[in-house]
Design a protein around this motif. Structure first.
Motif, PDB file in Angstrom:
ATOM      1  N   SER A 103      34.689  52.773  75.286  1.00  0.00           N
ATOM      2  CA  SER A 103      34.193  51.771  74.337  1.00  0.00           C
ATOM      3  C   SER A 103      32.676  51.827  74.223  1.00  0.00           C
ATOM      4  O   SER A 103      32.124  51.745  73.122  1.00  0.00           O
ATOM      5  CB  SER A 103      34.648  50.368  74.751  1.00  0.00           C
ATOM      6  OG  SER A 103      34.198  50.054  76.051  1.00  0.00           O
TER       7      SER A 103
ATOM      8  N   GLU B  34      33.770  47.660  60.777  1.00  0.00           N
ATOM      9  CA  GLU B  34      35.173  48.069  60.873  1.00  0.00           C
ATOM     10  C   GLU B  34      35.416  48.884  62.137  1.00  0.00           C
ATOM     11  O   GLU B  34      36.427  48.703  62.830  1.00  0.00           O
ATOM     12  CB  GLU B  34      35.559  48.885  59.638  1.00  0.00           C
ATOM     13  CG  GLU B  34      35.588  48.065  58.353  1.00  0.00           C
ATOM     14  CD  GLU B  34      35.852  48.931  57.126  1.00  0.00           C
ATOM     15  OE1 GLU B  34      35.721  50.175  57.236  1.00  0.00           O
ATOM     16  OE2 GLU B  34      36.213  48.365  56.075  1.00  0.00           O
ATOM     17  N   ILE B  35      34.474  49.768  62.440  1.00  0.00           N
ATOM     18  CA  ILE B  35      34.604  50.578  63.657  1.00  0.00           C
ATOM     19  C   ILE B  35      34.537  49.703  64.894  1.00  0.00           C
ATOM     20  O   ILE B  35      35.326  49.860  65.838  1.00  0.00           O
ATOM     21  CB  ILE B  35      33.497  51.658  63.697  1.00  0.00           C
ATOM     22  CG1 ILE B  35      33.720  52.684  62.592  1.00  0.00           C
ATOM     23  CG2 ILE B  35      33.459  52.340  65.058  1.00  0.00           C
ATOM     24  CD1 ILE B  35      32.561  53.630  62.398  1.00  0.00           C
ATOM     25  N   THR B  36      33.616  48.753  64.890  1.00  0.00           N
ATOM     26  CA  THR B  36      33.476  47.840  66.026  1.00  0.00           C
ATOM     27  C   THR B  36      34.755  47.049  66.248  1.00  0.00           C
ATOM     28  O   THR B  36      35.186  46.836  67.387  1.00  0.00           O
ATOM     29  CB  THR B  36      32.291  46.883  65.801  1.00  0.00           C
ATOM     30  OG1 THR B  36      31.087  47.656  65.625  1.00  0.00           O
ATOM     31  CG2 THR B  36      32.113  45.947  66.985  1.00  0.00           C
TER      32      THR B  36
ATOM     33  N   LEU C 148      37.780  48.051  65.474  1.00  0.00           N
ATOM     34  CA  LEU C 148      38.755  48.984  66.036  1.00  0.00           C
ATOM     35  C   LEU C 148      38.541  49.145  67.539  1.00  0.00           C
ATOM     36  O   LEU C 148      39.495  49.150  68.323  1.00  0.00           O
ATOM     37  CB  LEU C 148      38.648  50.344  65.348  1.00  0.00           C
ATOM     38  CG  LEU C 148      39.164  50.450  63.917  1.00  0.00           C
ATOM     39  CD1 LEU C 148      38.733  51.778  63.299  1.00  0.00           C
ATOM     40  CD2 LEU C 148      40.680  50.317  63.883  1.00  0.00           C
ATOM     41  N   ILE C 149      37.289  49.263  67.947  1.00  0.00           N
ATOM     42  CA  ILE C 149      36.966  49.435  69.365  1.00  0.00           C
ATOM     43  C   ILE C 149      37.367  48.196  70.162  1.00  0.00           C
ATOM     44  O   ILE C 149      37.978  48.294  71.235  1.00  0.00           O
ATOM     45  CB  ILE C 149      35.462  49.735  69.546  1.00  0.00           C
ATOM     46  CG1 ILE C 149      35.117  51.076  68.895  1.00  0.00           C
ATOM     47  CG2 ILE C 149      35.081  49.746  71.025  1.00  0.00           C
ATOM     48  CD1 ILE C 149      33.629  51.350  68.790  1.00  0.00           C
TER      49      ILE C 149
ATOM     50  N   SER D  34      39.656  46.136  69.487  1.00  0.00           N
ATOM     51  CA  SER D  34      41.113  46.023  69.541  1.00  0.00           C
ATOM     52  C   SER D  34      41.735  47.096  70.431  1.00  0.00           C
ATOM     53  O   SER D  34      42.950  47.090  70.655  1.00  0.00           O
ATOM     54  CB  SER D  34      41.704  46.119  68.132  1.00  0.00           C
ATOM     55  OG  SER D  34      41.564  47.433  67.612  1.00  0.00           O
TER      56      SER D  34
ATOM     57  N   ASP E 242      41.696  50.396  69.758  1.00  0.00           N
ATOM     58  CA  ASP E 242      42.142  51.561  68.992  1.00  0.00           C
ATOM     59  C   ASP E 242      41.017  52.601  68.996  1.00  0.00           C
ATOM     60  O   ASP E 242      40.379  52.885  67.976  1.00  0.00           O
ATOM     61  CB  ASP E 242      42.510  51.154  67.566  1.00  0.00           C
ATOM     62  CG  ASP E 242      43.216  52.271  66.806  1.00  0.00           C
ATOM     63  OD1 ASP E 242      43.279  53.396  67.341  1.00  0.00           O
ATOM     64  OD2 ASP E 242      43.689  52.017  65.677  1.00  0.00           O
TER      65      ASP E 242
ATOM     66  N   THR F 114      41.386  55.972  66.586  1.00  0.00           N
ATOM     67  CA  THR F 114      41.020  55.816  65.178  1.00  0.00           C
ATOM     68  C   THR F 114      39.513  55.637  65.038  1.00  0.00           C
ATOM     69  O   THR F 114      38.878  56.218  64.143  1.00  0.00           O
ATOM     70  CB  THR F 114      41.754  54.618  64.552  1.00  0.00           C
ATOM     71  OG1 THR F 114      43.161  54.796  64.694  1.00  0.00           O
ATOM     72  CG2 THR F 114      41.413  54.478  63.072  1.00  0.00           C
ATOM     73  N   ALA F 115      38.915  54.824  65.903  1.00  0.00           N
ATOM     74  CA  ALA F 115      37.470  54.598  65.857  1.00  0.00           C
ATOM     75  C   ALA F 115      36.716  55.912  66.014  1.00  0.00           C
ATOM     76  O   ALA F 115      35.760  56.197  65.267  1.00  0.00           O
ATOM     77  CB  ALA F 115      37.058  53.616  66.951  1.00  0.00           C
TER      78      ALA F 115
ATOM     79  N   THR G 154      40.262  62.058  69.138  1.00  0.00           N
ATOM     80  CA  THR G 154      40.605  61.268  67.959  1.00  0.00           C
ATOM     81  C   THR G 154      42.120  61.288  67.725  1.00  0.00           C
ATOM     82  O   THR G 154      42.863  62.036  68.360  1.00  0.00           O
ATOM     83  CB  THR G 154      39.911  61.820  66.704  1.00  0.00           C
ATOM     84  OG1 THR G 154      40.517  63.073  66.359  1.00  0.00           O
ATOM     85  CG2 THR G 154      38.421  62.028  66.940  1.00  0.00           C
ATOM     86  N   ARG G 155      42.563  60.489  66.767  1.00  0.00           N
ATOM     87  CA  ARG G 155      43.989  60.416  66.454  1.00  0.00           C
ATOM     88  C   ARG G 155      44.513  61.775  65.958  1.00  0.00           C
ATOM     89  O   ARG G 155      45.605  62.197  66.325  1.00  0.00           O
ATOM     90  CB  ARG G 155      44.230  59.322  65.408  1.00  0.00           C
ATOM     91  CG  ARG G 155      45.691  58.972  65.209  1.00  0.00           C
ATOM     92  CD  ARG G 155      45.847  57.644  64.546  1.00  0.00           C
ATOM     93  NE  ARG G 155      45.298  56.548  65.338  1.00  0.00           N
ATOM     94  CZ  ARG G 155      45.913  56.021  66.404  1.00  0.00           C
ATOM     95  NH1 ARG G 155      47.066  56.519  66.819  1.00  0.00           N
ATOM     96  NH2 ARG G 155      45.362  55.023  67.053  1.00  0.00           N
TER      97      ARG G 155
END
Length: 292
Positions: A41, A61-63, A65-66, A68, A70, A73-74, A175-176
């Motif tokens: 993180s 949006e990235i923050t 994701l982090i 949460s 995920d 994806t981030a 990454t995903r």
């Protein structure tokens, strides 16, 4: 009073146990400039800062994701935004350039004398600890190597790096898309991990239950082999409530081993050292009874 179950001590003594260690172990190390390896993180938040200020929409949006959890994806969004080359350079700058030294916990884990260790960590700190024992003390294999099974059959001390190594940053699973690609192109590696879960006892140290690799491996194991033995997950006390532990134990087929929580997690190293002592006593008994 020991926190270590007898069955786990016996499995380690018989070398029928696999060590799986995560970022929580590496974060005990310190580099030449006094910095420690970042958590996922922390690294991703720093990388997101290269895209723009915190108020920028995509950074928000990235923050999210982090926060949460995920991370896959981030990381993918960040890498796309700052370009792969810059992302790889940042990975090297944070996980390799500081020249991290092995911490006492790395040496303690190595001294458990287990044949097989697995880590998603990119750094080479555990290898450094092993190298202090002399050349050839440890064979390191990467998820994309095609001779991992051969190494295991040769009874070598093997470290398997399940997400790659920072020295080959273009093949890291970060990454995903990386994860999906690895699952598709290196299916034999994940089959090997499943085989190890079926035939060995795993002890997870310095890991999070939300790690995508751990989740996938244990969930698959739980439902493919409903009557298989449970594995062991070492964590600080009070990390989870009783109800949550029950759900995780059932869904991931794990037993929690809890050490007394402190900010510096010093009790983890103390308990692991105590585990070494218990294992040595168990090996003496096994030798006397010839019950290997």
């Amino acid at each position: 009073m020991t926190i270590w179950p007898k069955d786990l001590v016996h499995s380690i003594a018989c070398r029928r146990c696999v060590l799986f260690f995560g970022a929580g172990v590496s974060m005990n190390s310190v580099g030449n400039d006094g910095v420690r390896p970042p958590s996922w993180s922390a690294f991703l938040l720093e990388a997101a800062g290269q895209i723009g200020p915190p108020g920028k929409k995509i950074v928000k949006e990235i923050t999210a994701l982090i926060k949460s959890g995920d991370f896959l994806t981030a990381a993918e969004v960040i890498r796309n935004e700052i370009k792969p080359e810059n992302f790889r350079n940042l990975v090297k700058a944070r996980f390799h350039t500081p020249d991290f030294k092995a911490a006492p916990i790395h040496k303690i884990l190595f001294n458990l004398d287990l044949r097989i260790a697995i880590t998603p960590n990119f750094d080479s700190i555990y290898e450094t600890a092993a190298g202090e024992r002399g050349a050839g003390a440890l064979t390191t294999k990467i998820y994309h190597d095609d001779d991992i099974a051969d190494c295991l059959r040769r009874h070598e001390r093997v470290l398997i790096k399940s997400h790659g190594t920072v020295s080959s940053a273009n093949k890291l699973i970060f990454t995903r898309t990386d994860y999906a690609k690895a699952r598709n192109e290196h299916g034999q590696f994940y089959e090997l991990l499943d085989a190890l879960l079926r035939t060995h006892t795993f002890i997870f140290v310095g890991c999070g239950v939300n790690d995508p690799d751990i989740r996938s491996l244990l969930e698959n194991y739980r439902y493919r082999h409903p009557y298989g033995q449970s594995h062991y997950f070492v964590t600080a006390s009070k990390s989870f409530g009783a109800e949550v532990k029950t759900v995780l134990s059932e869904s991931l087929k794990i037993n929690f081993v809890e050490y007394l929580a402190t900010k510096d997690h010093v009790n983890l190293s103390k308990e692991l050292q105590a585990l070494i002592d218990l294992v040595e006593l168990e090996r003496i008994e096994l030798s006397k009874n010839q019950s290997w």
